[in-house]
Every structure is written in structure tokens, then in C-alpha cells.
Design a protein around this motif. Structure first.
Motif, PDB file in Angstrom:
ATOM      1  N   SER A 164       0.807  -1.213   0.000  1.00 28.40           N
ATOM      2  CA  SER A 164       0.000   0.000   0.000  1.00 28.40           C
ATOM      3  C   SER A 164       0.840   1.263   0.000  1.00 28.40           C
ATOM      4  N   GLY A 165       2.144   1.145   0.242  1.00 33.31           N
ATOM      5  CA  GLY A 165       2.994   2.320   0.339  1.00 33.31           C
ATOM      6  C   GLY A 165       3.916   2.462  -0.845  1.00 33.31           C
ATOM      7  N   PRO A 166       4.744   3.484  -0.807  1.00 30.46           N
ATOM      8  CA  PRO A 166       5.658   3.725  -1.931  1.00 30.46           C
ATOM      9  C   PRO A 166       6.851   2.790  -1.962  1.00 30.46           C
ATOM     10  N   VAL A 167       7.101   2.060  -0.890  1.00 30.95           N
ATOM     11  CA  VAL A 167       8.182   1.072  -0.892  1.00 30.95           C
ATOM     12  C   VAL A 167       7.624  -0.256  -1.382  1.00 30.95           C
ATOM     13  N   PRO A 168       8.219  -0.900  -2.382  1.00 30.99           N
ATOM     14  CA  PRO A 168       7.662  -2.151  -2.913  1.00 30.99           C
ATOM     15  C   PRO A 168       7.537  -3.225  -1.836  1.00 30.99           C
ATOM     16  N   SER A 169       6.462  -3.967  -1.915  1.00 29.03           N
ATOM     17  CA  SER A 169       6.252  -5.088  -0.990  1.00 29.03           C
ATOM     18  C   SER A 169       7.099  -6.279  -1.446  1.00 29.03           C
ATOM     19  N   PRO A 170       7.205  -7.327  -0.629  1.00 30.05           N
ATOM     20  CA  PRO A 170       7.961  -8.518  -1.066  1.00 30.05           C
ATOM     21  C   PRO A 170       7.441  -9.088  -2.384  1.00 30.05           C
ATOM     22  N   ALA A 171       6.109  -9.129  -2.552  1.00 29.29           N
ATOM     23  CA  ALA A 171       5.556  -9.676  -3.798  1.00 29.29           C
ATOM     24  C   ALA A 171       5.913  -8.792  -4.985  1.00 29.29           C
ATOM     25  N   GLU A 172       5.917  -7.482  -4.766  1.00 27.83           N
ATOM     26  CA  GLU A 172       6.278  -6.573  -5.866  1.00 27.83           C
ATOM     27  C   GLU A 172       7.758  -6.640  -6.189  1.00 27.83           C
ATOM     28  N   PRO A 227      -0.988  -9.212  -4.169  1.00 30.50           N
ATOM     29  CA  PRO A 227      -2.293  -9.015  -3.517  1.00 30.50           C
ATOM     30  C   PRO A 227      -3.297  -8.430  -4.511  1.00 30.50           C
ATOM     31  N   PRO A 228      -4.563  -8.693  -4.337  1.00 36.44           N
ATOM     32  CA  PRO A 228      -5.576  -8.217  -5.299  1.00 36.44           C
ATOM     33  C   PRO A 228      -5.575  -6.706  -5.489  1.00 36.44           C
ATOM     34  N   ASP A 229      -5.250  -5.947  -4.438  1.00 33.86           N
ATOM     35  CA  ASP A 229      -5.335  -4.494  -4.557  1.00 33.86           C
ATOM     36  C   ASP A 229      -3.970  -3.830  -4.646  1.00 33.86           C
ATOM     37  N   ALA A 230      -2.928  -4.603  -5.012  1.00 35.44           N
ATOM     38  CA  ALA A 230      -1.579  -4.022  -5.027  1.00 35.44           C
ATOM     39  C   ALA A 230      -1.419  -2.988  -6.119  1.00 35.44           C
ATOM     40  N   ASN A 231      -1.738  -3.369  -7.359  1.00 36.48           N
ATOM     41  CA  ASN A 231      -1.565  -2.452  -8.469  1.00 36.48           C
ATOM     42  C   ASN A 231      -2.208  -3.073  -9.693  1.00 36.48           C
ATOM     43  N   MET A 250      10.095   0.361 -11.830  1.00 32.17           N
ATOM     44  CA  MET A 250       9.386   0.753 -10.615  1.00 32.17           C
ATOM     45  C   MET A 250       8.061   1.423 -10.947  1.00 32.17           C
ATOM     46  N   ALA A 251       8.069   2.285 -11.963  1.00 32.73           N
ATOM     47  CA  ALA A 251       6.838   2.978 -12.350  1.00 32.73           C
ATOM     48  C   ALA A 251       5.801   1.990 -12.867  1.00 32.73           C
ATOM     49  N   ALA A 252       6.246   0.949 -13.587  1.00 34.17           N
ATOM     50  CA  ALA A 252       5.306  -0.034 -14.115  1.00 34.17           C
ATOM     51  C   ALA A 252       4.669  -0.850 -12.995  1.00 34.17           C
ATOM     52  N   VAL A 253       5.436  -1.178 -11.970  1.00 30.54           N
ATOM     53  CA  VAL A 253       4.928  -2.039 -10.887  1.00 30.54           C
ATOM     54  C   VAL A 253       4.138  -1.235  -9.866  1.00 30.54           C
ATOM     55  N   LEU A 254       4.658  -0.076  -9.446  1.00 32.89           N
ATOM     56  CA  LEU A 254       4.013   0.679  -8.375  1.00 32.89           C
ATOM     57  C   LEU A 254       2.907   1.600  -8.865  1.00 32.89           C
ATOM     58  N   GLY A 255       2.941   1.977 -10.128  1.00 32.45           N
ATOM     59  CA  GLY A 255       1.895   2.852 -10.655  1.00 32.45           C
ATOM     60  C   GLY A 255       1.877   4.189  -9.957  1.00 32.45           C
ATOM     61  N   ASP A 256       0.699   4.622  -9.505  1.00 34.10           N
ATOM     62  CA  ASP A 256       0.558   5.935  -8.879  1.00 34.10           C
ATOM     63  C   ASP A 256       1.278   6.022  -7.537  1.00 34.10           C
ATOM     64  N   TYR A 276       4.296   5.188  -7.021  1.00 35.02           N
ATOM     65  CA  TYR A 276       5.711   5.487  -7.235  1.00 35.02           C
ATOM     66  C   TYR A 276       5.931   6.986  -7.123  1.00 35.02           C
ATOM     67  N   THR A 277       6.784   7.406  -6.202  1.00 37.20           N
ATOM     68  CA  THR A 277       7.009   8.835  -5.970  1.00 37.20           C
ATOM     69  C   THR A 277       7.967   9.438  -6.969  1.00 37.20           C
TER      70      THR A 277
END
Length: 977
Positions: free
Chosen positions: A564-572, A594-598, A628-634, A636-637
């Protein structure tokens, strides 16, 4: 229109001065050249004098300061006497005798007028017989009486037929004698500041090589209102040269000093002459000015701060206060509408800080701080005056830690939105004073990390490393450990963005051990291999599956949901790493999200295939920012101004075909990694791309230099792709192909498959040039097997391309070309067109398109050699492309000629009037530009004409015209001679 040599940006002024010096006879006139200190008045007049002499004029210098007579008409007569001694004809003795006689006979004011009248007549008579012009320099230093006498001579007794050019600084109120010269001149020529383009030309001329635009921009900013002053520009360059702040890459000079550290040469006499030419010499003045410069280095001083201080404060504060008024009066310091004091010329402030001073400036900062905290309290003062934090930092040990920390934290929290860079600095200062066991330390670390991450301030986040390690080493409650885990994640993410490994080589054993225990750091460190930052030590699909990293991931404290945060999770993180591996690994990583990751979690269902392709393309080119932008989307800071952001821009320029801009970005990245005080690491992908561009252009010396900077431990396919090309075009055909196969095996063992298709496709191309059909089929088989594993658009393009070359599949080659166009890769599009030429599809049109693209990219002999066999087989006409690189300069040609003649370094140094060390440095640069490895190889390349055949030698150079050089279209590939 004539160009006037070594004086940059003054052609019009030199032309006007020259015309004045040539205006003898009835058209003779008087010109006054004015300009501030260092503007080049003397250089302009001297260059004009030389030009006039070349036109046949006689130009004499009136020396007013060499005689022993008292100032006035008598001193002027001494100068005229000196001028007349330079004119030789039958009347010369009579003239000089007349001047001596009348000078001895005249006294008083009436006598001076008589003397000036006679001087005018004698000068006019001499000019009538032998026309000449007169030059007078430094008139602002002329005694007032002498200047008045010269003014009277020009206004009242003007010598007919004698043009005169005077040079000096602008007249100030009170300069009575010099002001008469202004009134006496027919024309006033004021030298304007140099334009930025002229400043760049001056820098290039001074350094003797092309320069990066960033270097010129830094010099202009450092000089402020003095940016157009030639002497100031040269002073900054001299200072940088003395400290070794220049780095040469690709024949371009780059800057390795932080922009804020650029300074004028810290020589007191030179500084005074340039910045305060009219100020009286004062031994204490440099000391006080140096103190003011140090006070203003990191803090914002306002007039209110000084007015608030009580009378009778520390004497050192009084000295600084008394120094400000004259500095503001003469323009050295500026005061804006808010009362902020600053140096008008940052480079002057930096030079003054380099001077020694007896003043202890920290006490003034402490006094300013206490004047507010004693009256308002620490919390109120810090929140009401956030800029007070900089005074606290500058005060150092003058303030106790308890007071300092309270002010710093209050200021940092207040300034977080209004001025976040100052807030980051305040947090950093507070953390240096907080003890690791202080209960506030984890919270302060978190606040600072969140602020840096929110604004993509990766250097600011990296600065948290030392206090973070100290806090991690102290036993804490689980909640605090979670907070520190989040901070460690922000720090490690910043390290990757600066192309550094989270476990740096300069970290001590204890720090490394502590960091390795942090699961966030371990998970992010696993991305080093897939994104070309270091050795790949494990399979990418295992990037985040290391013990506690997969089971427990600390949040930011505000929202602890995974992903949910700007730091990638283990799955990301696993997804980011799996993008460099097989399709199966990538699908497994997608299903684990997770279903709501990105939105990327829907890519495996076909809803967002473009995002997934973007991720795999980014992994292929080691583009961490885009991945990072592709995985984190919005979430990504952003990459900010990090090395990752600069590399992303460089890659975009490369793919779009803006190769000169891409190389400029590469040089900027490399210089950044070597800049003192920066946390940026070496960007191996940027080095690889720079080497690839040079290799494609046939500049093998530069290509080998860039590739040599990449450690052998970096096994990313991007590096292997470039290494194959450089080796092949260097003539190491067998080593290139065998090394490429070894690199592919090593990448496969590390699970790095993205980008391997580029290596295999290049092997297939070179096998075609070497007429190795079996090797072509083997490479195609490996490509098809790789496509079965990866299944990305890039592997599909490579397979279609390979089938076109091996089996003559026109439809496949056309499909590859369309796919490449959609993705936007100009160079690969060129190779696709060459493939269509090879298999005979619309050869004339494709060849014309390929020639235009190659010309736009600046591709040189390497690609022309590749085109040769195709055009001969298809009976097509290949247009010769222009040279891809800058030709050797006249100095390079002269040096090469001396080397080919067998001259030693000592002999060359004597001929060029330089040191042997300079000769060695220039030879090293020449070897890099020409790709030669020794003096013997350079001499052979010069004598057999191969340098000229590679478009390195300018047309018309003696010894090259009419030579027999290889036809680029008929060149033989290396290894087939």
C-alpha cells in the motif's frame, strides 16, 4: 567578414578599434574603449593593434607612467618623446630635441599650454611624413593632472592626422582628469558582457577540448552578474584546473565538482583586482570578508537578525557587522526585499571561504539563535522561525544538544511543506545530535525518510544511513523495529536509485552485518543483478523469498497493508526481479500479488499487457526507474534527479535515435559518480550504452574505454551485448563469439533472460558477415528456445528477425519491423531494414531508408562495412555516409605527424613548449580517439592512410591528399583479412 583570432566574442569591437587605428590623415579620430575589470579591454586593443599592423599601419604606444617627471603636461611630454623616438626619418633628431627644449623652457599654467601646443604641432608634422596611430592603455590609473593634460591636447590642440585609441574602466564621480578624456573622445566604445555562447567558446578555447553544456551552465551560475567577464571565467577555470576538477570523457571535458563549490582563484591580489578594483588595500579586509563568506555559506542571514542583536555583543560579531556595510555599498553583497543578505557572485563567496580567517563565526550563529530562544522558547522559536535551524547547525558546539534538537525538530516539522529541502537538512542535523538510544530517534528517522521519499530526494534518504545503522544496533520494542525497517527500506530504495548497492564496499563490517539483517534491505539488494548494478548472486525469482522478508514486511506506520505504500512489498519485489527471468517466473510473481496491489496484477489475465511488456522492456535495458513505475503505478514517488532518472532519459534518447544527447547524458552520469560529496554510484548500464553508441559509430577507442570501466562481475545481458560488438569490431572475431556464448550461459545460470535475445541476434548477424551458415542456424535455434521460455515482444522480434536472415522469411521480417516501430527503437529498425535488403525485399527503398537512418545516427565505417556485402549482392548503390565523429584538430594532426616522424616525448615537448607530462596526456587522449594502442600503431595508421579512411583527418592536410585509402563500401570485416 574577418575573424579576429584569439579574443572571443569581440569581433565587432576589434573591428571598430582597428578601423580607428587605420584612420590616419584627415579622417583621424579618437576612440575611448571602456569596460569593467577583466572585460578584456587590453586584449581587444592589442588584437586590433596587430590587425592594423598587418594592414600596414604603424601603431605606437604612449607610455605615461615610465618617466620620472611630475604628473601633468611634463609627464605627457615624456610619453610623446618616447613615441617620437620610434619614428625614424631625417627629422627625428630635430623633433625629439624640440620636445626636450620646450619641456625645459615652459613653467606654470601658460607654459603647459604652450608645451601642449608644441607637442600637437610636432605630432601632426611627424604624422604627415610617416602616418602612425597612438594607443594609451589603463587611463583610469593615469594621474589626474596627466589625464587633464592629455584631455586638453585632444580637445584644444588636437594633433591633425594622429588617430588615438584609449582604454580604461568606466569613469566614476570624482575622476576629474579621466572624465576630460571621455569628453575629448570622438567615440565611446563600451565592452558589453560576453554572451553565453561566447562564454562557452572561451571555455572551449581555454580547455582545448569540447565541453559538456553542464560545465558551462555551472560556470555561468557561479559567476552570476560577472558571467560575461572573460577574466572571471578564466579565473574559475584556473581554480578548477588547479584542484583537478575536470574529467575528460569521449574527448569532452566534464565537471566533477559540485556546482556550489565552483570558485574564483583564491588569490587575494587577483580577487581584489577583479572584484574590488577601486577599493583601497587593507590587510584586515580579506579576513573579514572571508568571515562573512563563511557565515553566509549554509545559513540565511537577514538584516533583522543583526538588528536584533544587543549592542555590546561579542567583538567578532561586531567586526562582521561593520564589514557588511561597505560590502553592500560596493555591490559585493545584495539585500533583497525581505532583507536577505547574499553574495552577488557565488564563486567569489566560495573563493573567500578558501581564505584563512581569525574570526570564529559559529558564535554569531549561536548569538542569533539565543536572541530568539531566550525570548520565545525553543519550540516557539523553531516553529515561528524555521530558518533558525540553519543557524543552529552552523553554531555547532556553541549550543547544547537539548536546545539544538528542540529547535531543529520544531523547524523541520513546520518547514516540511513550505521548504522541504531545508526541512530535510534540519532533520539531518537533529539526527546527528540525537543519541541512538533516544526514544525520539526512530520517529525522527521515519519523518525524515517519509519527507525524502515523498519528494524523490534520494540523496537525502541516503544520508540517513549512519543514524539508521546506529539505531538498528540498539535493542528496541517491536513497534520501533517496524519503523526502522521502513526507514531501512527507504534507504535501500534510494541506494538503488543512485545505482549503489545497499551493502556498500565502504560500509564497515558491523554496519554491513546490521543492514543484512534488515529484511527490506535484503529484498531490495536482490534487484542489483537483474538491473545491472552488480553481481547476480541468486535466481531473480527468489529475490524476495528470503526468510523474514516474505513473512513480515514493515509498513510506514500510517498504513501497514502490504503493497500500500511507496516502498515495494515482497511480492512486488519478486515481480520486479522476475521480469528479468522466464515467463513462468513472471506469471508466478503476478499470481502472488495481492488483489489491490496495483494494476499489474491483472496483466496475466490479458487486461494490462502493455504494462507487463513495459516492465520486461525495462528489465531488458536495466531501467530501474521505468520498472518501478510499471509495478508501483501511482504509488511510485518518482526517480527525482537520481542516477536512475538520468539513465532513463539516456535510454530514451538512445532508443529515439538522439545519440549525441544520449552520450551527453552518459558523460553527465559518469561525472556525477565521480563528483566529490555525492552518493551516486557508477551506472554500469549507462557505460554499456555509451560503449554501444561509439562502437556503432566506429569509434572503437572510446567504446573500449567505456567498456573497460565495467567490472567483469557484471553479467547483465546488456553488457554482454555490447561486449560482443566491441570485441568483434576490434578484430577479435573468435573471442567475441565464444565470449558471447559464455556470457549467455552465465546470464542463464543467474536467471537473467531479458536481453539475452539481443546477444543471440547479434551473434547471428556477425555469423552472417563471417559467412558461417551453421552458426547462424544454431543462433536461431537458441533464439527460438529462448522465446519459448520468455515469450516477450522483444524475443518475438528477435525470432522474426532471425528467421528473415536465415530462411528469407519476408513476412516475418516485416512483422519485426512493424513491432520495432511501435516500441520505438530506431537502431533496431535500421537493422530490420538491412535484413529486408539482405533477403531482397524492396532493396532500393529499404537501403535508402537505412542510409538516411544511419546518417541521422552518425554511424560510421562499422555499419558501412556491414552494408557493403549486401549492396554488392543486390547491385544496389550505397550512399557514402558523412563522418560520425569530429575530425582530429590541427594540434592532433601535428602531434601525430611528430610521432610518425619518430620524435620522442622530450623532443615533442620542446617543440610544443610544454611539459613531457602534457605530451603523455595528449597522446593518451589521441590513442582513445583513434583506437590505437601504442605510438607504433598510431604512426602506422597515419602512414598507411587508415586514419584518413576513417574520416578522422581533415581534408587538405598535407600528406593525405591524393592518397590511396580503402573504399568504405569495399572494406573487409575484421577477421576476414
Amino acid at each position: 567578414m574577418r575573424e579576429y583570432g584569439p579574443v572571443v566574442g569581440r569581433d565587432g569591437e576589434i573591428r571598430e578599434v582597428t578601423e580607428t587605428l587605420l584612420s590616419t590623415g584627415a579622417s583621424a579620430r579618437t576612440l575611448l574603449v571602456v569596460g569593467g575589470a577583466g572585460t578584456g579591454k587590453t586584449a581587444v586593443v592589442e588584437q586590433a593593434r596587430r590587425a592594423a599592423v598587418e594592414e600596414g599601419a604603424r601603431v605606437l604606444r604612449l607610455r605615461w607612467h615610465e618617466g620620472e617627471s611630475a604628473p601633468g603636461a611634463t609627464a605627457l611630454a615624456d610619453g610623446v618623446h618616447h613615441v617620437l623616438t620610434r619614428i625614424h626619418d631625417r627629422q627625428s633628431p630635430a623633433r625629439t630635441s624640440a620636445v626636450r627644449r620646450i619641456r625645459l623652457q615652459t613653467t606654470g599654467q601658460d607654459g603647459e599650454l604652450t608645451l601642449l601646443s608644441v607637442l600637437s604641432e610636432i605630432l601632426a608634422e611627424a604624422a604627415c611624413r610617416i602616418p602612425f596611430a597612438v594607443v594609451v592603455d589603463d587611463v583610469e590609473r593615469m594621474p589626474s593632472a596627466t589625464a587633464s593634460a592629455l584631455g586638453l591636447l585632444l580637445r584644444v590642440f588636437r594633433p591633425a592626422g594622429v588617430p588615438m585609441v584609449m582604454a580604461g574602466r568606466p569613469v566614476r564621480p570624482g575622476d576629474g582628469g579621466v572624465s576630460q578624456l571621455t569628453a575629448a573622445a570622438d567615440r565611446l566604445l563600451e565592452l558589453p558582457p560576453l554572451r553565453p555562447a561566447d562564454v562557452e567558446a572561451l571555455v572551449v578555447r581555454r580547455l582545448g577540448r569540447p565541453v559538456e553544456p553542464a560545465l558551462v551552465t555551472a560556470v555561468l551560475r557561479a559567476l552570476g552578474p560577472m558571467a560575461g567577464t572573460p577574466e572571471a571565467v578564466l579565473s574559475v577555470l584556473d581554480s578548477m584546473d588547479e584542484r583537478g576538477d575536470f574529467l575528460e570523457l569521449d574527448g569532452h571535458v566534464c565537471l566533477t565538482e559540485p556546482e556550489g563549490a565552483l570558485r574564483l582563484t583564491p588569490d587575494v591580489a587577483r580577487l581584489s583586482r577583479l572584484c574590488r578594483p577601486s577599493a583601497p588595500s587593507d590587510a584586515a579586509d580579506p579576513d573579514a570578508r572571508a568571515a562573512v563568506a563563511r557565515i553566509l555559506e549554509h545559513t540565511e542571514i537577514r538584516l533583522d537578525d543583526l538588528h536584533r542583536l544587543k549592542p555590546g555583543g561579542p567583538s567578532r560579531a561586531g567586526v562582521v557587522d561593520r564589514t557588511l556595510t561597505p560590502l553592500i555599498r560596493d555591490g559585493t553583497l545584495t539585500v533583497d526585499e525581505h532583507g536577505r543578505i547574499a553574495f552577488a557572485v557565488p564563486a567569489l563567496a566560495a573563493a573567500l571561504r578558501a581564505l584563512p580567517t581569525r574570526q570564529q563565526v559559529s558564535s554569531l550563529h549561536a548569538l542569533i539563535t539565543r536572541s530568539l530562544t531566550d525570548r520565545l522558547g525553543t519550540q516557539t522559536a523553531g516553529s515561528g522561525y524555521p530558518r533558525l535551524a540553519e543557524h543552529v547547525t552552523a553554531a555547532g558546539a556553541e549550543l547544547d544538544d537539548a536546545l539544538a534538537v528542540d529547535v531543529l525538530l520544531a523547524a523541520a516539522r513546520t518547514d516540511a511543506r513550505a521548504d522541504w529541502p531545508r526541512s530535510v537538512r534540519a532533520y539531518s542535523s537533529a539526527l546527528r545530535r540525537l543519541a541512538p538510544h533516544d526514544r525520539r530517534a526512530p520517529g525522527v528517522l521515519r519523518e525524515s525518510a517519509e519527507l525524502s521519499l515523498r519528494h524523490a530526494d534520494h540523496p537525502g534518504a541516503l544520508a540517513l544511513g549512519e543514524p539508521l545503522v546506529a539505531c538498528l544496533d540498539v535493542p528496541r520494542a517491536e513497534r520501533d523495529r517496524d519503523v526502522l525497517g521502513y526507514v531501512a527500506g527507504v534507504w535501500a530504495l534510494a541506494a538503488l536509485h543512485e545505482h549503489r548497492l545497499p551493502y556498500t564496499h565502504d560500509a564497515g563490517p558491523r554496519s554491513r552485518e546490521i543492514l543484512e539483517r534488515a529484511p527490506t534491505v535484503a529484498g531490495l539488494a536482490a534487484l542489483a543483478g537483474p538491473y545491472g548494478l552488480g553481481r547476480a548472486t541468486r535466481h531473480p525469482s527468489d529475490a524476495a523469498d528470503r526468510g523474514p522478508a516474505a513473512d513480515h514486511w514493515p509498513g510506514s506506520g500510517a498504513d501497514d497493508r502490504p503493497g500500500s505504500g511507496p516502498v515495494p512489498s515482497p511480492a512486488e519485489l519478486r515481480l520486479l526481479a522476475a521480469a528479468a527471468g522466464s515467463r513462468a517466473d513472471l506469471l508466478d510473481a503476478l499470481h502472488a500479488l495481492p488483489p489491490d496491489a496495483n494494476s499489474t496484477n491483472n496483466a496475466h489475465d490479458g487486461h494490462d499487457g502493455q504494462t507487463l511488456d513495459r516492465l520486461r522492456n525495462a528489465a531488458s535495458y536495466a531501467d530501474l526507474s521505468d520498472a518501478m513505475a510499471a509495478v508501483l503505478g501511482d504509488r511510485y514517488t518518482g526517480a527525482g534527479n537520481s542516477t536512475a532518472a538520468l539513465y532513463h532519459a539516456m535510454l530514451r534518447h538512445y532508443l529515439e535515435g538522439n545519440w549525441d544527447q544520449a552520450l551527453a547524458s552518459g558523460r553527465r552520469i559518469e561525472a556525477r559518480s565521480r563528483t566529490r560529496g555525492t552518493a551516486a554510484g557508477a551506472a554500469q548500464p549507462a557505460r554499456a550504452l555509451a560503449a554501444e553508441i561509439h562502437c556503432a559509430r566506429g569509434e572503437l577507442g572510446h567504446a573500449r574505454a567505456w567498456l573497460g570501466l565495467i567490472p567483469d562481475t557484471v553479467a547483465h545481458p546488456l553488457v554482454a551485448w555490447v561486449r560482443l560488438s566491441v570485441r568483434y569490431w576490434s578484430g577479435q572475431v573468435k573471442e567475441a563469439l565464444e565470449g558471447a556464448r559464455a556470457d549467455v550461459r552465465r546470464a542463464r545460470r543467474s536467471g537473467l533472460l531479458a536481453g539475452v535475445e539481443k546477444v543471440l541476434l547479434r551473434c547471428l548477424n556477425y555469423a552472417l558477415l563471417e559467412d558461417m551458415p551453421e552458426a547462424m542456424r544454431e543462433a536461431l535455434d537458441e533464439l527460438e528456445a529462448l522465446h519459448g521460455e520468455v515469450g516477450s515482444p522483444m524475443t518475438s522480434e528477435a525470432v522474426l528477425f532471425g528467421r528473415g536472415l536465415v530462411h528469407g522469411d519476408v513476412d516475418g521480417a516485416l512483422a519485426a519491423l512493424r513491432s520495432v516501430h511501435r516500441r520505438g527503437d530506431v537502431y533496431l529498425g535500421l537493422l530490420c531494414r538491412l535484413c529486408l535488403v539482405e533477403i531482397g525485399h524492396d532493396s532500393e527503398q529499404r537501403l535508402a531508408e537505412a542510409s538516411r537512418t544511419a546518417q541521422a545516427l552518425g554511424i560510421g565505417r562499422a555499419t558501412r562495412t556491414k552494408l557493403g556485402p549486401m549492396t554488392r549482392r543486390r547491385s544496389a548503390v550505397l550512399r557514402k555516409l558523412p563522418p560520425a565523429r569530429a575530425e582530429l584538430s590541427a594540434e592532433d594532426v601535428r602531434l601525430t605527424t611528430m610521432v610518425s616522424d619518430g620524435a620522442t616525448n622530450r623532443q615533442i615537448a620542446a617543440l610544443l613548449a610544454c611539459s613531457e607530462k602534457t605530451v603523455e596526456r595528449r597522446l593518451t587522449q589521441l590513442f582513445q580517439r583513434t583506437g590505437c594502442r601504442s605510438r607504433a600503431e598510431l604512426a602506422a595508421a597515419w602512414l598507411n592512410g587508415s586514419l584518413a579512411g576513417r574520416d578522422l583527418v581533415p581534408d587538405g592536410v598535407p600528406g593525405t591528399a591524393g592518397g590511396s585509402f580503402p573504399d568504405p563500401g569495399r572494406a573487409t570485416p575484421p577477421g576476414r583479412r
